[in-house]
Design a protein around this motif. Structure first.
Motif, PDB file in Angstrom:
ATOM      1  N   TRP A 139       1.934  -5.702   8.110  1.00  0.00           N
ATOM      2  CA  TRP A 139       1.880  -5.460   6.673  1.00  0.00           C
ATOM      3  C   TRP A 139       2.884  -4.357   6.328  1.00  0.00           C
ATOM      4  O   TRP A 139       3.273  -3.562   7.191  1.00  0.00           O
ATOM      5  CB  TRP A 139       0.476  -5.107   6.199  1.00  0.00           C
ATOM      6  CG  TRP A 139      -0.024  -3.731   6.540  1.00  0.00           C
ATOM      7  CD1 TRP A 139      -0.056  -2.635   5.722  1.00  0.00           C
ATOM      8  CD2 TRP A 139      -0.602  -3.307   7.782  1.00  0.00           C
ATOM      9  NE1 TRP A 139      -0.608  -1.561   6.370  1.00  0.00           N
ATOM     10  CE2 TRP A 139      -0.945  -1.943   7.636  1.00  0.00           C
ATOM     11  CE3 TRP A 139      -0.860  -3.946   8.989  1.00  0.00           C
ATOM     12  CZ2 TRP A 139      -1.536  -1.210   8.660  1.00  0.00           C
ATOM     13  CZ3 TRP A 139      -1.430  -3.213  10.015  1.00  0.00           C
ATOM     14  CH2 TRP A 139      -1.771  -1.871   9.852  1.00  0.00           C
ATOM     15  N   ASN A 147       0.041   4.571  -0.238  1.00  0.00           N
ATOM     16  CA  ASN A 147      -0.640   4.992   0.977  1.00  0.00           C
ATOM     17  C   ASN A 147      -2.157   4.983   0.864  1.00  0.00           C
ATOM     18  O   ASN A 147      -2.838   5.922   1.265  1.00  0.00           O
ATOM     19  CB  ASN A 147      -0.153   6.370   1.419  1.00  0.00           C
ATOM     20  CG  ASN A 147      -0.584   6.711   2.837  1.00  0.00           C
ATOM     21  OD1 ASN A 147      -0.799   5.818   3.652  1.00  0.00           O
ATOM     22  ND2 ASN A 147      -0.682   7.992   3.135  1.00  0.00           N
ATOM     23  N   SER A 166      -6.479   1.501   4.772  1.00  0.00           N
ATOM     24  CA  SER A 166      -6.710   0.093   5.123  1.00  0.00           C
ATOM     25  C   SER A 166      -7.807  -0.031   6.175  1.00  0.00           C
ATOM     26  O   SER A 166      -8.004   0.872   7.003  1.00  0.00           O
ATOM     27  CB  SER A 166      -5.416  -0.531   5.666  1.00  0.00           C
ATOM     28  OG  SER A 166      -4.401  -0.534   4.687  1.00  0.00           O
ATOM     29  N   ASP A 184      -3.661  -1.952   2.091  1.00  0.00           N
ATOM     30  CA  ASP A 184      -2.771  -1.501   1.034  1.00  0.00           C
ATOM     31  C   ASP A 184      -1.387  -1.956   1.483  1.00  0.00           C
ATOM     32  O   ASP A 184      -0.760  -1.334   2.343  1.00  0.00           O
ATOM     33  CB  ASP A 184      -2.826   0.016   0.878  1.00  0.00           C
ATOM     34  CG  ASP A 184      -2.017   0.490  -0.329  1.00  0.00           C
ATOM     35  OD1 ASP A 184      -1.592  -0.361  -1.133  1.00  0.00           O
ATOM     36  OD2 ASP A 184      -1.806   1.706  -0.457  1.00  0.00           O
ATOM     37  N   ALA A 185      -0.941  -3.057   0.935  1.00  0.00           N
ATOM     38  CA  ALA A 185       0.280  -3.710   1.411  1.00  0.00           C
ATOM     39  C   ALA A 185       1.066  -4.238   0.220  1.00  0.00           C
ATOM     40  O   ALA A 185       0.896  -5.384  -0.205  1.00  0.00           O
ATOM     41  CB  ALA A 185      -0.066  -4.842   2.375  1.00  0.00           C
ATOM     42  N   GLY A 186       1.936  -3.403  -0.307  1.00  0.00           N
ATOM     43  CA  GLY A 186       2.697  -3.777  -1.488  1.00  0.00           C
ATOM     44  C   GLY A 186       3.610  -4.970  -1.284  1.00  0.00           C
ATOM     45  O   GLY A 186       3.931  -5.691  -2.230  1.00  0.00           O
ATOM     46  N   ASN A 208       3.519   5.945   3.193  1.00  0.00           N
ATOM     47  CA  ASN A 208       4.363   5.288   2.195  1.00  0.00           C
ATOM     48  C   ASN A 208       5.632   4.721   2.837  1.00  0.00           C
ATOM     49  O   ASN A 208       6.109   5.231   3.848  1.00  0.00           O
ATOM     50  CB  ASN A 208       4.775   6.285   1.104  1.00  0.00           C
ATOM     51  CG  ASN A 208       3.598   6.719   0.252  1.00  0.00           C
ATOM     52  OD1 ASN A 208       2.670   5.955   0.030  1.00  0.00           O
ATOM     53  ND2 ASN A 208       3.637   7.947  -0.221  1.00  0.00           N
ATOM     54  N   GLU A 262       4.099  -1.497   3.164  1.00  0.00           N
ATOM     55  CA  GLU A 262       3.653  -0.786   1.970  1.00  0.00           C
ATOM     56  C   GLU A 262       4.779   0.069   1.405  1.00  0.00           C
ATOM     57  O   GLU A 262       5.489   0.735   2.155  1.00  0.00           O
ATOM     58  CB  GLU A 262       2.441   0.083   2.341  1.00  0.00           C
ATOM     59  CG  GLU A 262       2.024   1.102   1.323  1.00  0.00           C
ATOM     60  CD  GLU A 262       1.565   0.516  -0.010  1.00  0.00           C
ATOM     61  OE1 GLU A 262       1.641  -0.701  -0.200  1.00  0.00           O
ATOM     62  OE2 GLU A 262       1.135   1.303  -0.863  1.00  0.00           O
ATOM     63  N   ASN A 263       4.950  -0.014   0.080  1.00  0.00           N
ATOM     64  CA  ASN A 263       5.915   0.874  -0.566  1.00  0.00           C
ATOM     65  C   ASN A 263       5.227   2.168  -1.009  1.00  0.00           C
ATOM     66  O   ASN A 263       5.618   3.255  -0.654  1.00  0.00           O
ATOM     67  CB  ASN A 263       6.612   0.171  -1.734  1.00  0.00           C
ATOM     68  CG  ASN A 263       5.631  -0.576  -2.625  1.00  0.00           C
ATOM     69  OD1 ASN A 263       4.424  -0.600  -2.385  1.00  0.00           O
ATOM     70  ND2 ASN A 263       6.138  -1.191  -3.662  1.00  0.00           N
ATOM     71  N   TRP A 300      -3.905  -4.829  -2.618  1.00  0.00           N
ATOM     72  CA  TRP A 300      -4.658  -3.575  -2.651  1.00  0.00           C
ATOM     73  C   TRP A 300      -6.123  -3.919  -2.820  1.00  0.00           C
ATOM     74  O   TRP A 300      -6.577  -4.346  -3.861  1.00  0.00           O
ATOM     75  CB  TRP A 300      -4.201  -2.649  -3.781  1.00  0.00           C
ATOM     76  CG  TRP A 300      -5.106  -1.465  -3.954  1.00  0.00           C
ATOM     77  CD1 TRP A 300      -5.705  -1.061  -5.110  1.00  0.00           C
ATOM     78  CD2 TRP A 300      -5.545  -0.553  -2.940  1.00  0.00           C
ATOM     79  NE1 TRP A 300      -6.482   0.057  -4.880  1.00  0.00           N
ATOM     80  CE2 TRP A 300      -6.406   0.394  -3.557  1.00  0.00           C
ATOM     81  CE3 TRP A 300      -5.302  -0.436  -1.564  1.00  0.00           C
ATOM     82  CZ2 TRP A 300      -7.019   1.426  -2.848  1.00  0.00           C
ATOM     83  CZ3 TRP A 300      -5.911   0.602  -0.852  1.00  0.00           C
ATOM     84  CH2 TRP A 300      -6.756   1.519  -1.494  1.00  0.00           C
ATOM     85  N   ASN A 322       1.360  -8.416  -3.771  1.00  0.00           N
ATOM     86  CA  ASN A 322       1.019  -7.006  -3.616  1.00  0.00           C
ATOM     87  C   ASN A 322      -0.478  -6.894  -3.362  1.00  0.00           C
ATOM     88  O   ASN A 322      -1.296  -7.211  -4.233  1.00  0.00           O
ATOM     89  CB  ASN A 322       1.415  -6.248  -4.889  1.00  0.00           C
ATOM     90  CG  ASN A 322       1.148  -4.756  -4.792  1.00  0.00           C
ATOM     91  OD1 ASN A 322       0.436  -4.281  -3.925  1.00  0.00           O
ATOM     92  ND2 ASN A 322       1.739  -4.005  -5.714  1.00  0.00           N
TER      93      ASN A 322
END
Length: 202
Positions: free
Chosen positions: A143, A149, A152, A92-94, A67, A145-146, A114, A112
């Motif tokens: 990338w 997690n 990927s 997974d890259a917010g 995260n 991510e927030n 996912w 965002n």
């Protein structure tokens, strides 16, 4: 005729053995402590003040970077001959992602992302039809991510049909493929040299 056949076999072996080359996948991650500008991931990466965690990986498959992280995956490899490669990135890259080839931005997403473990998902980042010349190349994938997690993955193709997991072994093998014409010319050259020597001996 047996001598010519053995020379051809030897020629192919020499060519194939000479095309074996290594590729290396490295993954650097750091906590986000400075706001992300997803229109400029390079600056966003360098602007962070957090420590960098460095990992050498064999395969980028279901990898969890954590995260509140910004990540940089680097792949170095040598191409024996020209080819067209495509990549699919399931991230997974917010904050989105960016794909660089030899220090040039090729593709980016600022939404965002996912992929939900589904390669048909619209959040999969497609980077297709990249012409790679013979020689050394570097791929860089950023990338950030927030949360939360998710794992990927990435895969690649050299013919637009068959896809392989993004691994050091698969990349090295694909980059080692020599065009049939190159093998044929090399083989003919060795055959000619062999016949010349046979004539001299006789």
């Amino acid at each position: 005729m047996k001598k010519v056949s053995s020379v051809l076999s030897a020629a192919a072996a020499v060519v194939l053995s000479s095309t074996v080359n290594a590729s290396l996948i490295t993954l650097d991650s750091r906590s986000i402590d400075v706001a992300i500008d997803n229109t400029d991931f390079v600056s966003s990466w360098t602007n962070q003040t957090s420590a960098i965690t460095h990992t050498d990986i064999d395969t980028f498959d279901l990898y969890r970077s954590g995260n509140n992280t910004i990540n940089l995956m680097t792949i170095d490899f040598d191409m024996v001959s020209m080819g067209s490669w495509g990549f699919d990135l399931g991230l997974d890259a917010g904050y989105g992602a960016a794909f660089y080839l030899d220090n040039t931005l090729v593709s980016s997403r600022t939404d965002n992302l996912w992929w939900a473990y589904n390669w048909n998902n619209s959040d999969v980042m497609h980077v297709l039809d990249n012409t790679l010349t013979a020689g050394a190349h570097t791929l860089e994938i950023y990338w950030a991510e927030n949360c939360c997690n998710g794992a990927s993955s990435a895969k690649f193709t050299t013919d637009g049909i068959n896809w392989q997991a993004l691994s050091s072994e698969n990349i090295a093998k694909a980059a080692s493929v020599t065009e049939p014409a190159t093998i044929a010319l090399f083989s003919l050259g060795l055959v000619g040299l062999s016949l010349t020597r046979i004539k001299k001996k006789s």
